[in-house]
Design an enzyme around this catalytic site. Structure first.
Site, mmCIF file in Angstrom:
data_model
loop_
_atom_site.group_PDB
_atom_site.id
_atom_site.type_symbol
_atom_site.label_atom_id
_atom_site.label_comp_id
_atom_site.label_asym_id
_atom_site.label_seq_id
_atom_site.Cartn_x
_atom_site.Cartn_y
_atom_site.Cartn_z
ATOM 1 N N ARG A 1 0.437 -1.030 -0.065
ATOM 2 C CA ARG A 1 0.228 -0.606 0.205
ATOM 3 C C ARG A 1 0.904 1.393 0.140
ATOM 4 O O ARG A 1 1.973 1.091 0.831
ATOM 5 C CB ARG A 1 -0.955 -0.020 1.128
ATOM 6 C CG ARG A 1 -0.456 0.135 2.249
ATOM 7 C CD ARG A 1 -1.492 0.115 3.741
ATOM 8 N NE ARG A 1 -0.536 0.150 5.341
ATOM 9 C CZ ARG A 1 -1.106 1.059 6.734
ATOM 10 N NH1 ARG A 1 -2.139 1.735 6.033
ATOM 11 N NH2 ARG A 1 -0.454 0.326 7.184
ATOM 12 N N CYS B 1 25.657 16.100 29.247
ATOM 13 C CA CYS B 1 24.945 14.943 29.600
ATOM 14 C C CYS B 1 24.814 14.300 31.090
ATOM 15 O O CYS B 1 25.958 14.497 32.170
ATOM 16 C CB CYS B 1 25.604 13.842 28.493
ATOM 17 S SG CYS B 1 25.191 12.457 28.993
ATOM 18 N N CYS C 1 27.306 11.737 31.163
ATOM 19 C CA CYS C 1 28.576 11.766 31.160
ATOM 20 C C CYS C 1 29.733 11.489 32.501
ATOM 21 O O CYS C 1 28.997 12.003 33.493
ATOM 22 C CB CYS C 1 29.002 12.307 30.188
ATOM 23 S SG CYS C 1 28.994 12.233 28.391
ATOM 24 N N ASN D 1 18.841 4.037 40.021
ATOM 25 C CA ASN D 1 17.900 5.044 39.381
ATOM 26 C C ASN D 1 17.288 6.056 40.715
ATOM 27 O O ASN D 1 16.990 5.995 41.132
ATOM 28 C CB ASN D 1 17.119 4.062 38.713
ATOM 29 C CG ASN D 1 16.162 5.075 37.560
ATOM 30 O OD1 ASN D 1 16.054 6.179 37.445
ATOM 31 N ND2 ASN D 1 15.797 4.508 36.321
ATOM 32 N N ASP D 2 17.718 7.766 39.485
ATOM 33 C CA ASP D 2 17.684 8.234 40.121
ATOM 34 C C ASP D 2 16.019 8.786 40.710
ATOM 35 O O ASP D 2 15.431 9.115 41.386
ATOM 36 C CB ASP D 2 18.162 9.999 40.482
ATOM 37 C CG ASP D 2 19.672 9.745 40.273
ATOM 38 O OD1 ASP D 2 20.256 9.434 41.564
ATOM 39 O OD2 ASP D 2 20.432 9.992 39.115
ATOM 40 N N HIS E 1 30.188 9.162 25.057
ATOM 41 C CA HIS E 1 28.822 9.568 24.770
ATOM 42 C C HIS E 1 28.328 9.768 23.462
ATOM 43 O O HIS E 1 27.748 9.013 23.328
ATOM 44 C CB HIS E 1 28.525 11.389 24.861
ATOM 45 C CG HIS E 1 27.567 11.475 25.057
ATOM 46 N ND1 HIS E 1 26.488 12.190 26.073
ATOM 47 C CD2 HIS E 1 26.933 12.797 24.011
ATOM 48 C CE1 HIS E 1 25.274 12.498 25.323
ATOM 49 N NE2 HIS E 1 25.510 12.488 24.014
ATOM 50 N N ASN F 1 16.517 1.178 26.170
ATOM 51 C CA ASN F 1 15.405 1.736 25.044
ATOM 52 C C ASN F 1 16.028 2.298 24.422
ATOM 53 O O ASN F 1 17.249 3.025 25.019
ATOM 54 C CB ASN F 1 14.608 2.615 26.034
ATOM 55 C CG ASN F 1 13.869 2.032 26.525
ATOM 56 O OD1 ASN F 1 12.811 0.605 26.083
ATOM 57 N ND2 ASN F 1 12.811 2.644 27.762
ATOM 58 N N SER G 1 15.677 8.816 27.317
ATOM 59 C CA SER G 1 15.804 9.599 28.066
ATOM 60 C C SER G 1 17.113 10.375 27.633
ATOM 61 O O SER G 1 16.944 11.834 28.239
ATOM 62 C CB SER G 1 15.343 9.873 29.609
ATOM 63 O OG SER G 1 16.832 9.120 30.172
ATOM 64 N N HIS H 1 23.289 9.025 25.412
ATOM 65 C CA HIS H 1 24.137 8.511 25.924
ATOM 66 C C HIS H 1 23.885 6.746 25.966
ATOM 67 O O HIS H 1 22.914 6.064 26.894
ATOM 68 C CB HIS H 1 24.771 8.960 27.873
ATOM 69 C CG HIS H 1 26.053 8.555 28.033
ATOM 70 N ND1 HIS H 1 26.957 9.065 27.353
ATOM 71 C CD2 HIS H 1 26.769 7.082 28.617
ATOM 72 C CE1 HIS H 1 28.051 8.832 28.589
ATOM 73 N NE2 HIS H 1 28.067 7.527 28.245
ATOM 74 N N HIS I 1 23.331 3.304 27.403
ATOM 75 C CA HIS I 1 22.729 3.070 28.655
ATOM 76 C C HIS I 1 21.483 2.473 28.175
ATOM 77 O O HIS I 1 20.781 2.246 27.034
ATOM 78 C CB HIS I 1 22.651 4.379 29.407
ATOM 79 C CG HIS I 1 21.367 5.117 29.472
ATOM 80 N ND1 HIS I 1 20.742 6.274 28.124
ATOM 81 C CD2 HIS I 1 20.018 5.014 30.182
ATOM 82 C CE1 HIS I 1 19.631 6.265 27.837
ATOM 83 N NE2 HIS I 1 19.351 5.691 29.370
ATOM 84 N N GLN J 1 18.797 -0.322 31.939
ATOM 85 C CA GLN J 1 18.457 -0.262 32.855
ATOM 86 C C GLN J 1 18.766 -1.735 33.171
ATOM 87 O O GLN J 1 18.690 -2.589 32.980
ATOM 88 C CB GLN J 1 16.841 0.353 32.322
ATOM 89 C CG GLN J 1 17.015 2.033 32.696
ATOM 90 C CD GLN J 1 15.611 2.647 32.557
ATOM 91 O OE1 GLN J 1 14.918 2.888 33.760
ATOM 92 N NE2 GLN J 1 15.640 2.666 31.695
ATOM 93 N N GLN K 1 -0.974 -7.243 14.561
ATOM 94 C CA GLN K 1 -1.467 -7.962 13.255
ATOM 95 C C GLN K 1 0.196 -6.183 12.483
ATOM 96 O O GLN K 1 0.695 -5.936 12.902
ATOM 97 C CB GLN K 1 -2.282 -6.415 12.186
ATOM 98 C CG GLN K 1 -2.604 -6.672 11.309
ATOM 99 C CD GLN K 1 -2.007 -5.646 9.898
ATOM 100 O OE1 GLN K 1 -2.048 -4.966 11.046
ATOM 101 N NE2 GLN K 1 -1.409 -5.734 8.699
#
Length: 336
Positions: free
Chosen positions: A26, A47, A50, A72-73, A108, A146, A154, A157, A159, A161, A317
């Site tokens: 399509r 950053c 860094c 993690n803050d 970085h 991610n 976010s 750099h 990284h 989690q 799908q």
């Protein structure tokens, strides 16, 4: 079957998805976005990740040379939780845990795909150490990355989690139940059977070695989704023996460079490791360690797949078949 609409079952979750190959032809007049061209600076003074820079809390990062792990803050899970109040209709439960950030490198401008083998090995060793340490205290340890603003990262750099919880999350619980039932009913390990079937078919295989298989799974929901499976009796990251651990940097690097080469861009994705929940103790015979790679790009560096409409209200799908996606990934030149 591959030319007409059909459904495929995700063996790890039991869920079905719709495949509509004819829709791949399509025309596209939907969303496009300019390809990102991130600056390749080794150090960004703005950053929060860094070396030597201040994080959002005002705490300074050490001058770390390789991987760096810190609490993690803005953790989604905390060691303490309020007890749930009973309700005649609504259900809730306390959720406890802890979350950490893993900086993959001091540079970085790096990504996992561009790390040299020694640096990639350090990341893998860190994953294994975090899984073992946090798994001694919590029911499940989820390591993930991610990558890219498109996936909600976010910071650019390099990284990832790790979230450890006193509960087994929904997707992992489904995978545990499906693998457990498969072993009980068939006497074989589900992902061992998947590996054997994928190798015999070959059309969806991306990379293979004696210890790992990277494949666009038969049930892939995302356009270029990949399942990376440990071959042999590996249930958790820390269970990897020498050969499995030493060979992982190569196959992981080749997979990620195929992603980057597909559309000549820093390929965004969410990826994460699924291993046997630590709350199972030694009851792990039905499990095989594996990683899911879920990238959103569909037609180019500027056109992505959105999970909307039917996907949100009915079932997943896809238009591009897993076989076609695998063929395109295999065609990417990853020669050094």
């Amino acid at each position: 079957m591959n030319d007409l609409p059909h459904r495929r079952r995700n063996l790890l979750t039991g869920e079905w998805l719709l495949v509509s190959p004819h829709r791949a032809k399509r025309p596209w007049q939907g969303e496009t976005a300019p390809p990102l061209a991130p600056e390749r600076v080794a150090h960004d003074p703005g950053c929060h990740l860094c070396p030597g820079n201040l994080r959002a809390t005002g705490q300074a990062n050490p001058d770390y040379p390789g991987t760096y792990v810190f609490d993690n803050d803005f953790a989604a899970l905390l060691p303490d939780a309020d007890p749930a109040e009973p309700h005649s209709v609504f259900e809730s439960a306390p959720a406890r845990g802890e979350a950490r950030v893993i900086c993959f490198a001091a540079n970085h401008g790096q990504t996992l795909a561009r790390l040299d083998p020694a640096a990639m090995a350090r990341v893998i060793d860190t994953w294994c150490a975090q899984s073992a340490e946090l798994g001694a205290k919590w029911a499940h340890v989820q390591l993930f990355e991610n990558k890219g603003a498109m996936m909600g990262a976010s910071s650019p750099h390099p990284h990832g989690q790790v979230w450890a919880s006193d509960f087994v999350p929904e997707l992992v619980a489904k995978e545990d139940a499906r693998q457990r039932d498969w072993l009980a009913e068939r006497g074989t390990v589900l992902l061992d059977d998947v590996v054997a079937a994928e190798l015999a078919d070959g059309s969806r295989v991306i990379e293979a070695s004696d210890h790992w298989l990277a494949v666009v799974p038969h049930w892939a929901g995302w356009p270029f989704e990949v399942l990376l499976v440990a071959r042999g009796g590996v249930a958790r990251l820390e269970d990897m023996d020498g050969p499995a651990r030493y060979s992982l940097p190569l196959i992981l690097s080749r997979l990620l460079r195929r992603y980057d080469g597909l559309f000549d861009t820093d390929f965004p994705y969410s990826m994460g490791w699924h291993g046997a929940p630590h709350g199972l103790g030694g009851d792990t015979a039905h499990w095989r360690l594996h990683a899911h790679f879920l990238p959103p790009l569909l037609r180019s560096a500027t056109v992505r797949k959105h999970m909307v409409g039917f996907e949100l209200l009915a079932e997943t799908q896809r238009d591009l078949t897993p076989e076609a996606a695998a063929q395109r990934l295999r065609a990417v030149d990853v020669a050094p």
